[in-house]
Enzyme design. Structure first.
Site, PDB file in Angstrom:
ATOM      1  N   GLU A 190       0.845  -1.198   0.000  1.00  0.00           N
ATOM      2  CA  GLU A 190       0.000   0.000   0.000  1.00  0.00           C
ATOM      3  C   GLU A 190       0.876   1.243   0.000  1.00  0.00           C
ATOM      4  O   GLU A 190       1.851   1.327   0.750  1.00  0.00           O
ATOM      5  CB  GLU A 190      -0.925   0.014   1.213  1.00  0.00           C
ATOM      6  CG  GLU A 190      -1.798   1.259   1.347  1.00  0.00           C
ATOM      7  CD  GLU A 190      -2.599   1.554   0.087  1.00  0.00           C
ATOM      8  OE1 GLU A 190      -2.488   2.696  -0.413  1.00  0.00           O
ATOM      9  OE2 GLU A 190      -3.313   0.655  -0.400  1.00  0.00           O
ATOM     10  N   CYS A 237     -12.330   3.500  -1.589  1.00  0.00           N
ATOM     11  CA  CYS A 237     -13.692   3.253  -1.094  1.00  0.00           C
ATOM     12  C   CYS A 237     -13.828   3.633   0.367  1.00  0.00           C
ATOM     13  O   CYS A 237     -14.726   4.381   0.743  1.00  0.00           O
ATOM     14  CB  CYS A 237     -14.061   1.790  -1.292  1.00  0.00           C
ATOM     15  SG  CYS A 237     -15.668   1.360  -0.584  1.00  0.00           S
ATOM     16  N   ALA A 294     -23.464   7.450 -10.549  1.00  0.00           N
ATOM     17  CA  ALA A 294     -23.669   7.327  -9.106  1.00  0.00           C
ATOM     18  C   ALA A 294     -22.931   8.423  -8.340  1.00  0.00           C
ATOM     19  O   ALA A 294     -23.494   9.050  -7.435  1.00  0.00           O
ATOM     20  CB  ALA A 294     -23.232   5.949  -8.628  1.00  0.00           C
ATOM     21  N   GLU A 323     -25.809  16.260 -17.990  1.00  0.00           N
ATOM     22  CA  GLU A 323     -25.557  14.877 -18.405  1.00  0.00           C
ATOM     23  C   GLU A 323     -25.590  14.765 -19.930  1.00  0.00           C
ATOM     24  O   GLU A 323     -26.526  15.250 -20.562  1.00  0.00           O
ATOM     25  CB  GLU A 323     -26.607  13.945 -17.784  1.00  0.00           C
ATOM     26  CG  GLU A 323     -26.639  12.537 -18.324  1.00  0.00           C
ATOM     27  CD  GLU A 323     -25.312  11.803 -18.191  1.00  0.00           C
ATOM     28  OE1 GLU A 323     -24.863  11.234 -19.209  1.00  0.00           O
ATOM     29  OE2 GLU A 323     -24.736  11.794 -17.078  1.00  0.00           O
ATOM     30  N   ALA A 334     -17.596  14.665 -12.623  1.00  0.00           N
ATOM     31  CA  ALA A 334     -17.941  13.285 -12.277  1.00  0.00           C
ATOM     32  C   ALA A 334     -18.244  12.512 -13.559  1.00  0.00           C
ATOM     33  O   ALA A 334     -19.332  11.986 -13.758  1.00  0.00           O
ATOM     34  CB  ALA A 334     -19.141  13.266 -11.335  1.00  0.00           C
ATOM     35  N   GLY A 344     -16.769   9.790 -14.674  1.00  0.00           N
ATOM     36  CA  GLY A 344     -16.261   8.432 -14.649  1.00  0.00           C
ATOM     37  C   GLY A 344     -14.865   8.332 -14.060  1.00  0.00           C
ATOM     38  O   GLY A 344     -14.267   9.326 -13.642  1.00  0.00           O
ATOM     39  N   VAL A 345     -14.373   7.104 -14.012  1.00  0.00           N
ATOM     40  CA  VAL A 345     -13.045   6.837 -13.468  1.00  0.00           C
ATOM     41  C   VAL A 345     -12.255   5.978 -14.445  1.00  0.00           C
ATOM     42  O   VAL A 345     -12.817   5.369 -15.348  1.00  0.00           O
ATOM     43  CB  VAL A 345     -13.128   6.131 -12.097  1.00  0.00           C
ATOM     44  CG1 VAL A 345     -13.779   7.014 -11.063  1.00  0.00           C
ATOM     45  CG2 VAL A 345     -13.884   4.808 -12.210  1.00  0.00           C
ATOM     46  N   ASP A 362     -11.576  -2.390  -9.547  1.00  0.00           N
ATOM     47  CA  ASP A 362     -11.734  -1.324 -10.535  1.00  0.00           C
ATOM     48  C   ASP A 362     -10.680  -1.370 -11.623  1.00  0.00           C
ATOM     49  O   ASP A 362     -10.956  -1.061 -12.787  1.00  0.00           O
ATOM     50  CB  ASP A 362     -11.679   0.049  -9.846  1.00  0.00           C
ATOM     51  CG  ASP A 362     -12.911   0.336  -9.015  1.00  0.00           C
ATOM     52  OD1 ASP A 362     -13.792  -0.547  -8.921  1.00  0.00           O
ATOM     53  OD2 ASP A 362     -12.997   1.433  -8.434  1.00  0.00           O
ATOM     54  N   HIS A 394     -45.072  -8.095   7.003  1.00  0.00           N
ATOM     55  CA  HIS A 394     -45.941  -6.927   6.870  1.00  0.00           C
ATOM     56  C   HIS A 394     -45.995  -6.175   8.207  1.00  0.00           C
ATOM     57  O   HIS A 394     -46.084  -6.800   9.254  1.00  0.00           O
ATOM     58  CB  HIS A 394     -47.352  -7.384   6.489  1.00  0.00           C
ATOM     59  CG  HIS A 394     -48.362  -6.262   6.467  1.00  0.00           C
ATOM     60  ND1 HIS A 394     -48.465  -5.387   5.411  1.00  0.00           N
ATOM     61  CD2 HIS A 394     -49.289  -5.875   7.389  1.00  0.00           C
ATOM     62  CE1 HIS A 394     -49.418  -4.515   5.663  1.00  0.00           C
ATOM     63  NE2 HIS A 394     -49.940  -4.790   6.867  1.00  0.00           N
TER      64      HIS A 394
END
Length: 481
Positions: free
Chosen positions: A34, A42, A198, A218, A284, A286-287, A326, A460
């Site tokens: 790392e 995340c 998202a 968009e 935003a 995408g990645v 990813d 219910h």
């Protein structure tokens, strides 16, 4: 002499650290590399802290509509953005420490630094180009540093980063990625969100709840383009009812920057251009996978459109090198990464009956207000594939629990194969649907038919009853509509 392992995993995000834990459980000597912080994007900058922000937004929304529930609050409740952000960062810090604990508990060595594959079976770990954030309490005792390490199996789990459009690159001040949007020093008065996937819609929802004037742009004809159009139409109506401005079939062609604001040139499908001025903009769009500087090209690992090419078990075209999460392509979701990590490691360990990852059964969740969740084929995709289908729908407006919650604007939609009764897809919008979708995921994984679902007893009163009613509707047997 290089220290040798059975498995070395590059990256400690959800896919990486889960793969490490499972490898250790199977008796494999395991290390994880790392360069910045345990838990990856995340845990530290994505899934978890955004949900903490959205929880604050949800409570604020409820408080400011207390009168609808017969409650009286004096004045309008406002947000202390610094406290909201501090809570979000605290949640991440707590879970970051949890990953450190898991590595210690499972005897996984943590190697701090940046890894490069020099040949199959060998990596060299150098100094990190990122500021290393040490894990929280408890710190693993088995921490390693720079050097050469060997392993028969190397798993690449390096995740992804925000994609930037040429000429509209984020600058950290006026144009933000999710990193800056996650921890604003102060709330802007107005905000443009470029992209309605998202990430874009969740931030648009959060900032609108905080009282910010939000405009979403968009390029596709609908928001959340991967979702079923019937569901996104309901979501859009509710988002606009909350005061959000949404422009679809449009693209931002140019951005002009002032000292403390931007002007976005928005071109619509008919060729008309309007200028929108805002304090800040979130990119935003995408990645893209983190495949650079890993030595993948040198050892011949095949990539495609910025992601590593793998089979259903995480194998690349080079023996002994694998990829998960990813960096291995869409859907770029934490739970997909975790599952791929487990499948990959179990295959490496030689366990019998390991099933390849089936991406058609990976659920997607968007935690805006209202929430959106889905799994499997949309109605349009099922028809495109030539499937003969039955479609069932049930509105939250006919569900007692949703009405009692004051959350009666929603829909559950299911798609079945007409001949076999196979559940092909499920799509939901409304209160807590991100918690409900797993019921359909389990059903699909067990190859449940419509008959079995119709004979399942749902409690219910619950919102989950909409799931059964939608199934009943697909076969002309709906009871409460």
């Amino acid at each position: 002499m290089a220290e040798n392992y059975d498995v070395i995993i590059i990256g400690s995000g959800p896919g990486g650290y889960v793969a490490a834990v499972r490898a250790s459980q199977l008796g494999l000597k395991t290390a994880i590399v790392e360069r910045e912080h345990l838990g990856g994007i995340c845990l530290n900058w994505g899934c978890i802290p955004t949900k903490a922000l959205l929880r604050s937004a949800e409570i604020l929304d409820h408080a400011n509509h207390a009168k609808d529930y017969g409650l009286v609050l004096e004045g309008k409740m406002t947000a202390d953005v610094k406290a909201v952000v501090a809570r979000s960062r605290g949640v991440s810090a707590r879970l970051n420490g949890g990953v450190g604990f898991l590595m210690k508990k499972n005897k996984v060595d943590v190697i701090w630094g940046e890894a490069k594959i020099t040949k199959p079976g060998e990596i060299v770990v150098g100094k990190s180009s990122k500021p290393v954030v040490e894990p929280q309490n408890p710190v693993p005792k088995n921490i390693k540093g720079e050097g050469t390490y060997t392993a028969k199996h190397i798993i690449v789990a390096t995740g992804a980063r925000p994609r930037a459009l040429p000429g509209i690159e984020p600058d950290g001040k006026l144009i933000w990625t999710y990193f800056e949007a996650m921890k604003p020093a102060a709330l802007p008065k107005s905000l443009i969100v470029m992209g309605s996937g998202a990430i874009g819609i969740e931030f648009a929802s959060f900032y609108r709840s905080m009282g910010v004037d939000v405009t979403v742009v968009e390029v596709m004809a609908t928001i959340m383009p991967v979702e079923d159009v019937e569901v996104t139409a309901i979501a859009r109506k509710q988002l606009e009812k909350r005061g959000m401005k949404i422009i679809t079939s449009a693209k931002i062609t140019k951005v002009e920057k002032a000292a403390d604001s931007i002007t976005a040139h928005v071109e619509t499908a008919d060729g008309k251009v309007q200028q929108i001025v805002a304090d800040r903009m979130i990119s935003a769009v995408g990645v893209q996978g983190n495949i650079e500087n890993l030595g993948l090209e040198a050892v011949g690992v095949k990539t495609d459109r910025g992601c590593v090419v793998i089979d259903g078990y995480g194998k690349t075209n080079v023996a002994g090198i694998y990829a998960i999460g990813d960096v291995a392509g869409p859907p770029m979701l934490a739970h997909k990464a975790e599952h791929e990590g487990v499948v990959c490691v179990e295959k490496i360990a030689g366990l019998p009956n390991v099933h390849a990852t089936d991406k058609s059964k990976v659920p997607g969740c968007t935690y805006c207000n209202p929430q959106v969740a889905s799994v499997g084929l949309t109605e349009a995709k099922a028809k495109e594939l030539g499937r003969d289908i039955r479609v069932g729908r049930f509105s939250f407006a006919a569900n007692g629990k949703a009405i009692a919650l004051g959350e009666d604007q929603g829909l559950c939609k299911v798609i079945f194969d007409k001949k076999t009764g196979e559940l092909l897809g499920a799509h939901m919008v409304g209160a807590e649907v991100t918690e409900l979708i797993q019921g359909f995921v389990v059903a699909m994984n067990l190859e449940t038919t419509e008959e079995e679902l119709m004979h399942t007893i749902f409690p219910h009163p619950t919102v989950s009853e909409t799931m059964k009613e939608a199934v009943l509707d697909a076969y002309g047997r709906v009871l409460n509509a």
